[in-house]
Design a protein around this motif. Sequence first.
Motif, PDB file in Angstrom:
ATOM      1  N   TRP A 153      -6.800  27.542  48.421  1.00 41.09           N
ATOM      2  CA  TRP A 153      -5.603  27.096  47.535  1.00 41.09           C
ATOM      3  C   TRP A 153      -4.544  28.055  47.286  1.00 41.09           C
ATOM      4  CZ3 TRP A 153      -7.230  23.520  43.167  1.00 41.09           C
ATOM      5  CH2 TRP A 153      -7.831  22.107  43.625  1.00 41.09           C
ATOM      6  N   PRO A 157      -3.346  21.913  47.005  1.00 43.64           N
ATOM      7  CA  PRO A 157      -3.042  20.436  47.000  1.00 43.64           C
ATOM      8  C   PRO A 157      -2.336  20.192  45.762  1.00 43.64           C
ATOM      9  CG  PRO A 157      -5.679  20.508  46.629  1.00 43.64           C
ATOM     10  CD  PRO A 157      -4.867  22.009  47.094  1.00 43.64           C
ATOM     11  N   VAL A 158      -1.226  19.547  45.667  1.00 40.02           N
ATOM     12  CA  VAL A 158      -0.587  19.442  44.330  1.00 40.02           C
ATOM     13  C   VAL A 158      -1.157  18.528  43.394  1.00 40.02           C
ATOM     14  CG1 VAL A 158       1.669  18.724  43.425  1.00 40.02           C
ATOM     15  CG2 VAL A 158       1.645  20.080  45.432  1.00 40.02           C
ATOM     16  N   GLU A 159      -1.615  17.514  43.949  1.00 44.68           N
ATOM     17  CA  GLU A 159      -2.066  16.137  42.933  1.00 44.68           C
ATOM     18  C   GLU A 159      -3.093  16.761  42.002  1.00 44.68           C
ATOM     19  OE1 GLU A 159      -3.710  11.663  43.308  1.00 44.68           O
ATOM     20  OE2 GLU A 159      -3.081  12.689  45.086  1.00 44.68           O
ATOM     21  N   PRO A 160      -4.051  17.294  42.708  1.00 48.23           N
ATOM     22  CA  PRO A 160      -5.275  17.751  41.399  1.00 48.23           C
ATOM     23  C   PRO A 160      -5.063  19.091  40.640  1.00 48.23           C
ATOM     24  CG  PRO A 160      -5.860  18.459  43.842  1.00 48.23           C
ATOM     25  CD  PRO A 160      -4.798  17.805  43.891  1.00 48.23           C
ATOM     26  N   THR A 162      -3.120  19.665  38.208  1.00 46.02           N
ATOM     27  CA  THR A 162      -3.131  20.019  36.801  1.00 46.02           C
ATOM     28  C   THR A 162      -4.384  19.568  36.168  1.00 46.02           C
ATOM     29  OG1 THR A 162      -0.826  19.049  36.600  1.00 46.02           O
ATOM     30  CG2 THR A 162      -2.012  18.669  34.775  1.00 46.02           C
ATOM     31  N   ASP A 163      -5.266  18.588  36.880  1.00 49.74           N
ATOM     32  CA  ASP A 163      -6.693  18.509  36.423  1.00 49.74           C
ATOM     33  C   ASP A 163      -7.621  19.628  36.245  1.00 49.74           C
ATOM     34  OD1 ASP A 163      -5.800  15.897  35.496  1.00 49.74           O
ATOM     35  OD2 ASP A 163      -6.642  14.808  37.285  1.00 49.74           O
ATOM     36  N   LYS A 192       2.904  27.638  46.470  1.00 55.84           N
ATOM     37  CA  LYS A 192       3.854  26.421  45.810  1.00 55.84           C
ATOM     38  C   LYS A 192       3.816  26.728  44.263  1.00 55.84           C
ATOM     39  CE  LYS A 192       2.072  23.048  49.008  1.00 55.84           C
ATOM     40  NZ  LYS A 192       0.997  21.746  49.312  1.00 55.84           N
ATOM     41  N   ALA A 195       5.222  23.901  41.793  1.00 54.13           N
ATOM     42  CA  ALA A 195       4.287  22.770  41.459  1.00 54.13           C
ATOM     43  C   ALA A 195       3.115  23.478  40.838  1.00 54.13           C
ATOM     44  CB  ALA A 195       3.831  22.172  42.659  1.00 54.13           C
ATOM     45  N   ALA A 199       2.233  22.571  36.896  1.00 55.42           N
ATOM     46  CA  ALA A 199       0.773  21.982  36.538  1.00 55.42           C
ATOM     47  C   ALA A 199       0.162  22.834  35.452  1.00 55.42           C
ATOM     48  CB  ALA A 199      -0.056  22.322  37.840  1.00 55.42           C
ATOM     49  N   ASP A 202       1.880  21.603  32.049  1.00 54.98           N
ATOM     50  CA  ASP A 202       1.298  20.131  31.901  1.00 54.98           C
ATOM     51  C   ASP A 202      -0.001  20.113  31.327  1.00 54.98           C
ATOM     52  OD1 ASP A 202       3.770  18.998  32.895  1.00 54.98           O
ATOM     53  OD2 ASP A 202       3.172  18.406  34.809  1.00 54.98           O
TER      54      ASP A 202
END
Length: 435
Positions: A153, A157-160, A162-163, A192, A195, A199, A202
């Motif tokens: 990491w 991976p960008v998508e997860p 924030t969570d 990254k 991003a 995150a 957010d």
Amino acid sequence: MNATVCNPLLRTPLSLIIDDSCPVINLTYYWMQQWLAWRPRHRPDLPPARWEGNPIVPKLSRTIPVDFAQKWGEWCGEQGIRGKFSFVPFPAGQGRVDQGFPDHPRHLLADWLKLTKEILWPHFDLTPEMLTHSHVVDIKTMSLTNQWEQVEWYDPPVEPLTDYIATAMQLLKNVGIPCEGVTSPGAFGKKKEAAYSKAILDAALRVNNNPRPFYFLWLDDQRPPSVPLWHVQKEKGIAVASIWACAGDWFGSWTGFDRGDPDRFITEDLQGGRLPAVLAKELPCVLCGHWPGFYFEGEEFGFNVLKTVKRRLDAYDPDRTKTLWMKNSEIAHYWMARELSDITVGGASAPRGSRDGDVPPTMPDRVTITTKFPTDSFTLKLGECAARRVQVNGADLRQVATRRDFRSGAFLVEGRDTFVAFPLKEGVTRIETHA
């Protein structure tokens, strides 16, 4: 008259970052054991770390006593030291801060939480250092995966993202600690950063309704430090600040058994080391150390290095006019206000009853600040203005004679310049000076 934003109270910010800190357990011990089991199976291409094979590793303490944390925290409070203290929420997967550590007595977590809130929190921002600081967590099951937060990491991976960050924040919030920002475990997110910082912002908005968080990712002991701002929405008062450390961990290292050296921070003659060079440039001077190195297996070697460094910094600034200890969040908020506030120097506002063109010599000059970024001790230099009286939104500031006495709510005249300091509120602030 002209207006320039200065460092807070004309002093250079100092701050102390503590990484790898968590309640109850010694993160280093569990991190090393997990790494030794993981690397040969999953990343045999990685060379052995320099500490692998050291006979002290299996003998490291499983815990860092709360009594030490209390002694350390009380001393920092007495010395006026401020900064950031990590509170890893699921350290090495050994237990969640909101549920407890199965292999340790439950009262230890309660003692740590009490100590953290009462002694550390008043002087240090408390942040997650993501979830475990070792393995990546599957946040749906809260089980450990075979990936590492600071290895795979590094390029996350960008998508997860924030969570994942929001989960770390939520665990702290569950125990009554709404964090002001986050700490990156190692190089987490570094490849990254755009991003990653988005995150963080957010997640901070989602969990804590915080529109102005900070994060600690970068340490650079060569270049001048800065406070970069990301994802600015000036009209909404939204931004995220990156706090850079300017000095390496020369206290006692993350291993907890590598000795540090106070001379690398500041030498006994107060001339050498990293800190005097940064302070001379009046740039934020942020030190970084790792919690196991301060404890140093009970020898407290890193703690003693900190005491030496603090004593030398006091000698460097004996009358407390050059430096100011601040939390990371306080530096972040000040730099947001400094860079994102609109400041105009306007003509005088005519006294009530005066006519156009009939301006008495005592008519005040005005500075107007419009901002969505509040901060404490906002400090301006009003050039070519030797004021006898200064008002902020109609309230008089107190005049002081020396920089040593210069505080928020005061003004200081030096030659033809006037310095003013006050709490900057969101909205419009009007400063009037009377010559």
